[in-house]
Design a protein around this motif. Structure first.
Motif, short mmCIF file in Angstrom:
data_model
loop_
_atom_site.label_atom_id
_atom_site.label_comp_id
_atom_site.label_asym_id
_atom_site.label_seq_id
_atom_site.Cartn_x
_atom_site.Cartn_y
_atom_site.Cartn_z
N THR A 1 0.80 -1.23 0.00
CA THR A 1 0.00 0.00 0.00
C THR A 1 0.83 1.27 0.00
N ASN A 2 2.12 1.15 0.29
CA ASN A 2 3.05 2.31 0.34
C ASN A 2 2.75 3.27 1.49
N GLU A 3 1.82 2.91 2.38
CA GLU A 3 1.51 3.82 3.48
C GLU A 3 2.71 4.03 4.40
N GLU A 4 3.53 2.97 4.55
CA GLU A 4 4.71 3.09 5.42
C GLU A 4 5.74 4.03 4.81
N ILE A 5 6.07 3.83 3.55
CA ILE A 5 7.11 4.66 2.95
C ILE A 5 6.65 6.10 2.80
N PHE A 6 5.37 6.30 2.47
CA PHE A 6 4.85 7.66 2.36
C PHE A 6 4.77 8.33 3.73
N GLY A 7 4.42 7.56 4.75
CA GLY A 7 4.39 8.12 6.10
C GLY A 7 5.77 8.53 6.58
N VAL A 8 6.75 7.69 6.28
CA VAL A 8 8.13 8.04 6.66
C VAL A 8 8.57 9.29 5.91
N MET B 1 1.35 11.17 8.02
CA MET B 1 1.97 10.86 9.31
C MET B 1 0.96 10.19 10.23
N ILE B 2 -0.29 10.69 10.20
CA ILE B 2 -1.33 10.11 11.05
C ILE B 2 -1.66 8.69 10.60
N LYS B 3 -1.77 8.49 9.28
CA LYS B 3 -2.03 7.16 8.75
C LYS B 3 -0.91 6.19 9.12
N PHE B 4 0.32 6.70 9.05
CA PHE B 4 1.49 5.86 9.36
C PHE B 4 1.44 5.39 10.81
N LEU B 5 1.16 6.31 11.74
CA LEU B 5 1.15 5.94 13.15
C LEU B 5 -0.03 5.03 13.48
N LYS B 6 -1.18 5.26 12.82
CA LYS B 6 -2.34 4.40 13.06
C LYS B 6 -2.08 2.97 12.61
N LYS B 7 -1.40 2.82 11.49
CA LYS B 7 -1.19 1.49 10.94
C LYS B 7 -0.07 0.75 11.65
N THR B 8 1.00 1.45 11.98
CA THR B 8 2.19 0.78 12.52
C THR B 8 2.20 0.73 14.04
N GLY B 9 1.47 1.63 14.71
CA GLY B 9 1.39 1.59 16.17
C GLY B 9 2.74 1.79 16.85
N LYS B 10 3.04 0.89 17.79
CA LYS B 10 4.28 1.01 18.56
C LYS B 10 5.51 0.90 17.67
#
Length: 809
Positions: A70-77, A269-278
């Protein structure tokens, strides 16, 4: 040297004799000069910051989070990296912190110096009224607000806050030193890691660490030559590197994913933290590496200018780094299952991989060189303020001020860098350690800048509180993410900082206690004047320089010297080398000279003042300049007596107490660098009459004395209004002047002896266990294993006389 100006004129411009190290902050450079400084700053200021794309993504995606379809991690970073770069280096440093300069100088000690000048929070007890007359001691004097005055009084009245502030500064200093250890290791290791794409895994595993260690050994081995010999290569290398990563970023954006710009929205950034959590929160320890080196913008401010650093970062470094991170994210967004781990070199086209690898290694060396030089500089500053054991400081350039080399620190850093490289062998662990050190320095800077906003800029406390909460919360978030990785590398800077803070605080504590002991056990002037042939005391040819930390009185080590060897030199000079909370002391204002006793006694006091960035003179130039200043002072003193002023002696040869009636010593005069037959630049007056001229310096209240006594008398700095000729009516005084100058000349020809104390410090009986450990074990161990004062001053062994002293503190 005499300054002539009217009451409404400002202080004269002074040549410090140190190149471009000190400039009037109000002077506007031409645009050509500013652009040239901006270009030169690339190699010094931005070497570390510019190479962060080598390891940010690799550290972030090491283990905590994984790249998905989904690329949510790389885009969030990418969103985190962009906004971190925007908020911290751009908004915090470029627009706020860079303005908190100390006469054009930046860094942790510059902030501490500003606070110490606006509030009496320094633990060093040798403050003098004359120090506030220095041109570099300038303080802005807007009306004091009620809140700033309240905070100032709270800070000044609680000694524990003075200690806490010093520990905070020392902690920031130690973390900078830790960064100087970790940055070369991670920078060179990351650059060399590009070889993994050009050789087999087996070969790469055994080649990467040795190659990194070889480059580090070469880097540290070349330090003693100084950076000025190869420094002209630094700016072009960093410029080529920035252009290289910009071009690669643009190529990857347009070739792989032109829509990657959408990731700059903070919603990712919000999507990244919601998906990856801790896991996402822990990955912030890798993201924060994108701002490593930002502190250099403030620390190296004195070498350039505010406008130059601002232009270089805003219009070149910031866009180049943004494009580089966007380009890497664009490539990774289309390569979810690369055969290699996520890193910088996987996004580099194979056709240009070797040239990019070469430039990256060169850029990492430049970035490492900048942080190593910064480590030398901050240790030298710590030493000048009595917060670090004495080490040998070698000045590598006669033309460029401030370029120094410290052999002991250099080899220690090399050994530790190699140990970190061999011990960790992993970018993630190195990144965790480096990230924690960087965030600790930034937190210290934020706290000190908040105090500067209230005490020095006289802004409402709400402004300072908003600054502290906004940037402090961001940095605390990243700091917590690094701290949670204590067992994965973050322990190293914490352990190193605890060790260094302990060493520095113990050294500073014992130095202050020794000074207090000297102050309470100093000998009266009457004792010195009573020494004579009737007591078996002989005066031998030559000049005796008695080094002491006292700014008044006769030190106890001199009485011990005379007791065991009943003779002292024909010319006796009590020399106090002290540090002043300013970056530089102009050479024309460095020497405070006065008499000790009547003129016939041939005894003088000389206080030599240095700033925390000043270059200390070697013993040869110091000796010749000291004699020159004594010559000028003698001429001035007799000239003033001939004019009928309150000189240092009356017709009976008895000294007046111009500075203090209790100490029996004469006033001290500031002697400039130009020989003269008239008055010096300025002197410290006993009292202030209506006709006195006060120029730019406020009245100093509650200071009875230019030396150390506190009382109700008010003093100001009086400037002489032009040179005068020595009167010819006092033929006898003319003869006595020539006789005193002749004695000084003959003593110089006979040779100079340096009389220093060789001290052993013991805690007094009944002291606490911590104090006994700190003094009896810690300080004495450091004293035995660090450079002596004679080595630091480069005193010839044949001219050294050491007097043993036991201090019970």
């Amino acid at each position: 040297m005499v300054y002539c100006f009217s009451e409404k004129e400002s202080a004269p411009t002074m040549d410090l004799g140190c190149g471009n190290c000190w400039r009037d902050s109000k002077r506007k450079d031409s645009w050509k000069t500013t652009m040239l400084l901006a270009y030169q700053s690339l190699g010094v200021v931005y070497g570390d910051l510019s190479i962060s794309p080598l390891y940010v993504y690799k550290s972030t995606f090491a283990e905590d989070i994984h790249h998905s379809e989904t690329n949510e991690e790389i885009f969030g970073v990418l969103s985190f990296v962009f906004w971190t770069l925007t908020l911290v280096p751009l908004f915090k440093y470029v627009f706020v912190v860079l303005r908190a300069d100390d006469n054009g100088e930046g860094g942790t000690f510059a902030l501490y110096s500003l606070i110490c000048r606006h509030a009496k929070v320094s633990l060093l007890p040798n403050r003098q009224v004359a120090d506030e007359a220095l041109s570099t001691y300038k303080m802005e004097q807007p009306p004091h607000t009620k809140n700033s005055s309240r905070l100032k009084s709270v800070l000044e009245n609680h000694k524990s806050l003075h200690t806490a502030l010093l520990i905070l500064v020392l902690l920031g200093t130690c973390m900078v030193i830790g960064d100087g250890l970790l940055t070369p290791a991670i920078s060179v290791f990351s650059a060399v890691s590009g070889l993994e794409l050009s050789m087999s895994k087996e070969h790469h595993q055994y080649a990467m660490v040795p190659i990194t260690c070889f480059i580090l050994v070469c880097l540290f081995a070349l330090q003693h030559y100084g950076t000025h010999r190869v420094g002209f290569f630094f700016a072009p290398i960093v410029l080529v590197w920035l252009l290289c990563i910009s071009a690669l970023g643009l190529y990857n954006i347009f070739y792989w994913n032109p829509h990657v710009y959408q990731a700059l929205s903070p919603t990712y950034m919000i999507k990244f933290l919601k998906k990856t959590g801790k896991g996402g929160w822990m990955s912030l320890g890798g993201i924060l590496l994108c701002i490593t080196g930002s502190e250099a913008m403030f620390a190296d401010l004195g070498h350039f200018s505010y406008a130059a650093i601002q232009i270089a970062f805003t219009f070149l470094v910031y866009p180049a780094l943004t494009l580089a991170y966007m380009g890497q994210a664009a490539y990774l967004s289309k390569h979810h299952h690369t055969i290699h781990s996520i890193g910088f070199y996987v996004s580099v086209p194979e056709s240009v991989r070797w040239p990019v690898l070469t430039v990256a290694i060169l850029a990492s060396v430049v970035g490492s060189q900048a942080i190593i030089s910064g480590t030398f500089s901050i240790i030298n500053q710590s030493q000048s303020l009595g917060c670090f054991p004495r080490v040998k400081v070698v000045h590598t350039s006669e033309k460029i001020h401030g370029q120094i080399y410290i052999p002991e620190i250099n080899w220690m850093l090399m050994i530790l860098c190699i140990a970190v490289t061999i011990g960790f062998r992993d970018i993630k662990h190195m990144g965790n350690a480096s990230g924690l050190a960087v965030m600790a320095v930034m937190l210290v800077t934020t706290c000190l800048t908040s105090l500067v906003i209230i005490l020095c800029w006289h802004k409402p406390p709400l402004v300072a509180l908003a600054f502290l909460l906004f940037f402090g919360s961001i940095e605390l978030l990243y700091f917590s993410a690094s701290l949670i990785k204590f067992l994965e590398g973050a322990w190293l800077p914490i352990l190193l900082a605890l060790f260094l803070v302990t060493v520095m605080f113990v050294w500073h504590y014992a130095t202050v206690k020794k000074y207090e002991y000297d102050l309470h056990n100093k000998v009266s002037l009457e004792w010195l004047l009573a020494l004579g042939p009737s007591l078996g005391i002989a005066r031998v040819p030559g000049i005796g320089l008695v080094f002491t930390d006292l700014t008044s009185g006769i030190p106890a080590n001199f009485s011990r010297f005379v007791t065991n060897l009943p003779a002292f030199h024909r010319i006796l000079v009590f020399v106090c080398i002290k540090s002043v909370p300013v970056p530089f002391v102009p050479s024309a204002e460095r020497y405070l000279v006065g008499r000790v006793g009547p003129a016939a006694h041939r005894s003088y006091r000389c206080i030599v003042r240095y700033g925390y960035r000043d270059v200390h003179q070697d013993v040869d130039s110091f000796e010749s300049e000291l004699v020159s200043r004594l010559t000028d002072f003698i001429r001035y003193d007799w000239h003033k007596e001939a004019r009928g002023g309150s000189g240092a002696h009356d017709q009976d040869g008895v000294s007046h107490s111009g500075a203090s009636s209790s100490s029996g010593e004469c006033r001290l005069a500031v002697i400039g660098t130009v020989s003269f037959s008239g008055a010096p630049a300025f002197e410290i007056e006993d009292s202030v009459g209506p006709a006195s001229v006060s120029v730019d310096f406020p009245t100093v209240d509650s200071m009875a004395d230019v030396i150390e006594v506190v009382g109700p008398t008010e003093r100001r700095v009086r400037f002489e209004v032009g040179p005068t000729e020595m009167g010819s009516s006092a033929a006898e005084m003319e003869f006595m002047l020539r006789e005193e100058l002749q004695d000084l000349h003959e003593a110089q020809q006979a040779g100079t002896a340096f009389i220093m104390g060789h001290s052993h410090v013991r805690a007094k009986q009944g002291s606490s266990v911590m104090k006994r450990l700190a003094i009896n074990l810690g300080y004495n161990f450091l004293g035995r294993n660090c450079r002596g004062a004679d080595v630091s001053l480069k005193v010839p062994p044949a001219s050294l006389l050491e007097v043993g002293m036991v201090y019970i503190v």
